[in-house]
Design a protein around this motif. Structure first.
Motif, PDB file in Angstrom:
ATOM      1  N   ASP A 179       0.866  -1.186   0.000  1.00  0.00           N
ATOM      2  CA  ASP A 179       0.000   0.000   0.000  1.00  0.00           C
ATOM      3  C   ASP A 179       0.897   1.229   0.000  1.00  0.00           C
ATOM      4  O   ASP A 179       1.977   1.216   0.585  1.00  0.00           O
ATOM      5  N   HIS A 180       0.465   2.267  -0.664  1.00  0.00           N
ATOM      6  CA  HIS A 180       1.238   3.505  -0.651  1.00  0.00           C
ATOM      7  C   HIS A 180       0.314   4.688  -0.911  1.00  0.00           C
ATOM      8  O   HIS A 180      -0.752   4.537  -1.508  1.00  0.00           O
ATOM      9  N   ALA A 181       0.734   5.846  -0.427  1.00  0.00           N
ATOM     10  CA  ALA A 181      -0.059   7.070  -0.596  1.00  0.00           C
ATOM     11  C   ALA A 181       0.880   8.272  -0.563  1.00  0.00           C
ATOM     12  O   ALA A 181       1.985   8.204  -0.019  1.00  0.00           O
ATOM     13  N   MET A 182       0.405   9.380  -1.154  1.00  0.00           N
ATOM     14  CA  MET A 182       1.178  10.621  -1.163  1.00  0.00           C
ATOM     15  C   MET A 182       0.229  11.787  -0.940  1.00  0.00           C
ATOM     16  O   MET A 182      -0.849  11.839  -1.543  1.00  0.00           O
ATOM     17  N   TRP A 183       0.628  12.680  -0.054  1.00  0.00           N
ATOM     18  CA  TRP A 183      -0.180  13.860   0.246  1.00  0.00           C
ATOM     19  C   TRP A 183       0.651  15.099  -0.046  1.00  0.00           C
ATOM     20  O   TRP A 183       1.794  15.210   0.414  1.00  0.00           O
ATOM     21  N   PHE A 184       0.084  16.042  -0.790  1.00  0.00           N
ATOM     22  CA  PHE A 184       0.746  17.316  -1.071  1.00  0.00           C
ATOM     23  C   PHE A 184       0.177  18.366  -0.127  1.00  0.00           C
ATOM     24  O   PHE A 184      -1.027  18.547  -0.043  1.00  0.00           O
ATOM     25  N   HIS A 185       1.060  19.082   0.570  1.00  0.00           N
ATOM     26  CA  HIS A 185       0.643  20.068   1.563  1.00  0.00           C
ATOM     27  C   HIS A 185       0.786  21.500   1.049  1.00  0.00           C
ATOM     28  O   HIS A 185       0.101  22.387   1.534  1.00  0.00           O
ATOM     29  N   GLN A 186       1.705  21.725   0.117  1.00  0.00           N
ATOM     30  CA  GLN A 186       1.984  23.064  -0.401  1.00  0.00           C
ATOM     31  C   GLN A 186       2.205  22.990  -1.909  1.00  0.00           C
ATOM     32  O   GLN A 186       2.647  21.968  -2.423  1.00  0.00           O
TER      33      GLN A 186
ATOM     34  N   TRP B 263      15.166  23.369  -5.535  1.00  0.00           N
ATOM     35  CA  TRP B 263      15.843  22.377  -4.720  1.00  0.00           C
ATOM     36  C   TRP B 263      14.882  21.856  -3.665  1.00  0.00           C
ATOM     37  O   TRP B 263      14.118  22.620  -3.076  1.00  0.00           O
ATOM     38  N   MET B 264      14.899  20.537  -3.410  1.00  0.00           N
ATOM     39  CA  MET B 264      14.060  19.933  -2.374  1.00  0.00           C
ATOM     40  C   MET B 264      14.858  18.869  -1.642  1.00  0.00           C
ATOM     41  O   MET B 264      15.766  18.266  -2.199  1.00  0.00           O
ATOM     42  N   LEU B 265      14.477  18.641  -0.400  1.00  0.00           N
ATOM     43  CA  LEU B 265      15.086  17.589   0.406  1.00  0.00           C
ATOM     44  C   LEU B 265      14.059  16.474   0.581  1.00  0.00           C
ATOM     45  O   LEU B 265      12.906  16.737   0.940  1.00  0.00           O
ATOM     46  N   TYR B 266      14.478  15.236   0.311  1.00  0.00           N
ATOM     47  CA  TYR B 266      13.614  14.072   0.506  1.00  0.00           C
ATOM     48  C   TYR B 266      14.203  13.249   1.642  1.00  0.00           C
ATOM     49  O   TYR B 266      15.306  12.704   1.531  1.00  0.00           O
ATOM     50  N   SER B 267      13.495  13.169   2.744  1.00  0.00           N
ATOM     51  CA  SER B 267      13.960  12.466   3.933  1.00  0.00           C
ATOM     52  C   SER B 267      13.081  11.237   4.151  1.00  0.00           C
ATOM     53  O   SER B 267      11.857  11.337   4.105  1.00  0.00           O
ATOM     54  N   THR B 268      13.716  10.075   4.394  1.00  0.00           N
ATOM     55  CA  THR B 268      12.950   8.847   4.610  1.00  0.00           C
ATOM     56  C   THR B 268      13.312   8.219   5.951  1.00  0.00           C
ATOM     57  O   THR B 268      14.420   8.381   6.451  1.00  0.00           O
ATOM     58  N   GLN B 269      12.353   7.491   6.495  1.00  0.00           N
ATOM     59  CA  GLN B 269      12.570   6.735   7.729  1.00  0.00           C
ATOM     60  C   GLN B 269      11.571   5.590   7.780  1.00  0.00           C
ATOM     61  O   GLN B 269      10.592   5.569   7.049  1.00  0.00           O
ATOM     62  N   SER B 270      11.839   4.651   8.652  1.00  0.00           N
ATOM     63  CA  SER B 270      10.925   3.531   8.847  1.00  0.00           C
ATOM     64  C   SER B 270      10.556   3.470  10.324  1.00  0.00           C
ATOM     65  O   SER B 270      11.355   3.053  11.155  1.00  0.00           O
ATOM     66  N   PRO B 271       9.337   3.892  10.674  1.00  0.00           N
ATOM     67  CA  PRO B 271       8.947   3.871  12.081  1.00  0.00           C
ATOM     68  C   PRO B 271       8.685   2.466  12.633  1.00  0.00           C
ATOM     69  O   PRO B 271       8.708   2.275  13.838  1.00  0.00           O
ATOM     70  N   HIS B 272       8.450   1.483  11.746  1.00  0.00           N
ATOM     71  CA  HIS B 272       8.180   0.132  12.245  1.00  0.00           C
ATOM     72  C   HIS B 272       8.463  -0.906  11.162  1.00  0.00           C
ATOM     73  O   HIS B 272       8.102  -0.727  10.003  1.00  0.00           O
ATOM     74  N   ALA B 273       9.089  -2.010  11.561  1.00  0.00           N
ATOM     75  CA  ALA B 273       9.311  -3.153  10.667  1.00  0.00           C
ATOM     76  C   ALA B 273       9.394  -4.416  11.511  1.00  0.00           C
ATOM     77  O   ALA B 273      10.153  -4.472  12.479  1.00  0.00           O
ATOM     78  N   SER B 274       8.574  -5.409  11.181  1.00  0.00           N
ATOM     79  CA  SER B 274       8.628  -6.709  11.849  1.00  0.00           C
ATOM     80  C   SER B 274       7.808  -7.715  11.058  1.00  0.00           C
ATOM     81  O   SER B 274       6.946  -7.338  10.263  1.00  0.00           O
ATOM     82  N   ASN B 275       8.098  -8.998  11.273  1.00  0.00           N
ATOM     83  CA  ASN B 275       7.341 -10.088  10.640  1.00  0.00           C
ATOM     84  C   ASN B 275       7.230  -9.939   9.130  1.00  0.00           C
ATOM     85  O   ASN B 275       6.166 -10.121   8.546  1.00  0.00           O
ATOM     86  N   SER B 276       8.326  -9.585   8.494  1.00  0.00           N
ATOM     87  CA  SER B 276       8.424  -9.444   7.032  1.00  0.00           C
ATOM     88  C   SER B 276       7.633  -8.274   6.459  1.00  0.00           C
ATOM     89  O   SER B 276       7.455  -8.175   5.259  1.00  0.00           O
ATOM     90  N   ARG B 277       7.145  -7.390   7.296  1.00  0.00           N
ATOM     91  CA  ARG B 277       6.413  -6.212   6.814  1.00  0.00           C
ATOM     92  C   ARG B 277       7.086  -4.960   7.349  1.00  0.00           C
ATOM     93  O   ARG B 277       7.636  -4.953   8.440  1.00  0.00           O
TER      94      ARG B 277
ATOM     95  N   LEU C 137       6.807  -0.461   7.454  1.00  0.00           N
ATOM     96  CA  LEU C 137       6.126   0.796   7.195  1.00  0.00           C
ATOM     97  C   LEU C 137       7.213   1.839   6.997  1.00  0.00           C
ATOM     98  O   LEU C 137       8.126   1.961   7.818  1.00  0.00           O
ATOM     99  N   ALA C 138       7.147   2.566   5.897  1.00  0.00           N
ATOM    100  CA  ALA C 138       8.157   3.583   5.603  1.00  0.00           C
ATOM    101  C   ALA C 138       7.469   4.911   5.330  1.00  0.00           C
ATOM    102  O   ALA C 138       6.355   4.959   4.794  1.00  0.00           O
TER     103      ALA C 138
ATOM    104  N   GLY D 236       5.143  -2.306   3.025  1.00  0.00           N
ATOM    105  CA  GLY D 236       5.671  -3.282   2.092  1.00  0.00           C
ATOM    106  C   GLY D 236       6.002  -4.599   2.741  1.00  0.00           C
ATOM    107  O   GLY D 236       6.118  -4.732   3.964  1.00  0.00           O
ATOM    108  N   LEU D 237       6.147  -5.592   1.889  1.00  0.00           N
ATOM    109  CA  LEU D 237       6.557  -6.936   2.270  1.00  0.00           C
ATOM    110  C   LEU D 237       8.041  -7.062   1.945  1.00  0.00           C
ATOM    111  O   LEU D 237       8.455  -6.729   0.828  1.00  0.00           O
ATOM    112  N   ILE D 238       8.822  -7.519   2.896  1.00  0.00           N
ATOM    113  CA  ILE D 238      10.262  -7.686   2.683  1.00  0.00           C
ATOM    114  C   ILE D 238      10.652  -9.084   3.163  1.00  0.00           C
ATOM    115  O   ILE D 238      10.472  -9.410   4.339  1.00  0.00           O
ATOM    116  N   ARG D 239      11.161  -9.880   2.243  1.00  0.00           N
ATOM    117  CA  ARG D 239      11.555 -11.257   2.592  1.00  0.00           C
ATOM    118  C   ARG D 239      12.877 -11.608   1.948  1.00  0.00           C
ATOM    119  O   ARG D 239      13.207 -11.138   0.885  1.00  0.00           O
TER     120      ARG D 239
END
Length: 80
Positions: free
Chosen positions: A26-33, A40-54, A56-57, A76-79
């Motif tokens: 599943d994925h989604a994108m929200w535009f705020h501005q 120039w733009m900065l793209y920052s990524t993180q993963s708040p949770h990952a377990s049991n082959s799944r 969230l980023a 996502g599914l990661i195996r």
């Protein structure tokens, strides 16, 4: 797949990337501005949770002045 890669950070030295399977559930994108895509733009990524082959980023896109332009989320599914 780039967004899901952030979930692998803590395990990057232990993973054989040639045998890694990742799929977006599943994925989604929200535009705020409004923004000029030529700026120039900065793209920052993180993963708040990952377990049991799944995983969230989350990604955030910021303007040069630090204003939040967009937020993206992916589950996502990661195996091996």
């Amino acid at each position: 797949a780039n967004l899901l890669i952030s979930a692998l950070g803590p395990h990057k030295n232990k993973i054989n990337f040639e045998k890694l399977f990742m799929a977006s559930l599943d994925h989604a994108m929200w535009f705020h501005q409004d923004c000029d895509i030529n700026d120039w733009m900065l793209y920052s990524t993180q993963s708040p949770h990952a377990s049991n082959s799944r995983a969230l980023a989350q990604g955030k896109v910021f303007s040069e002045t630090g204003q939040l332009i967009a937020t993206v989320m992916q589950e996502g599914l990661i195996r091996h």
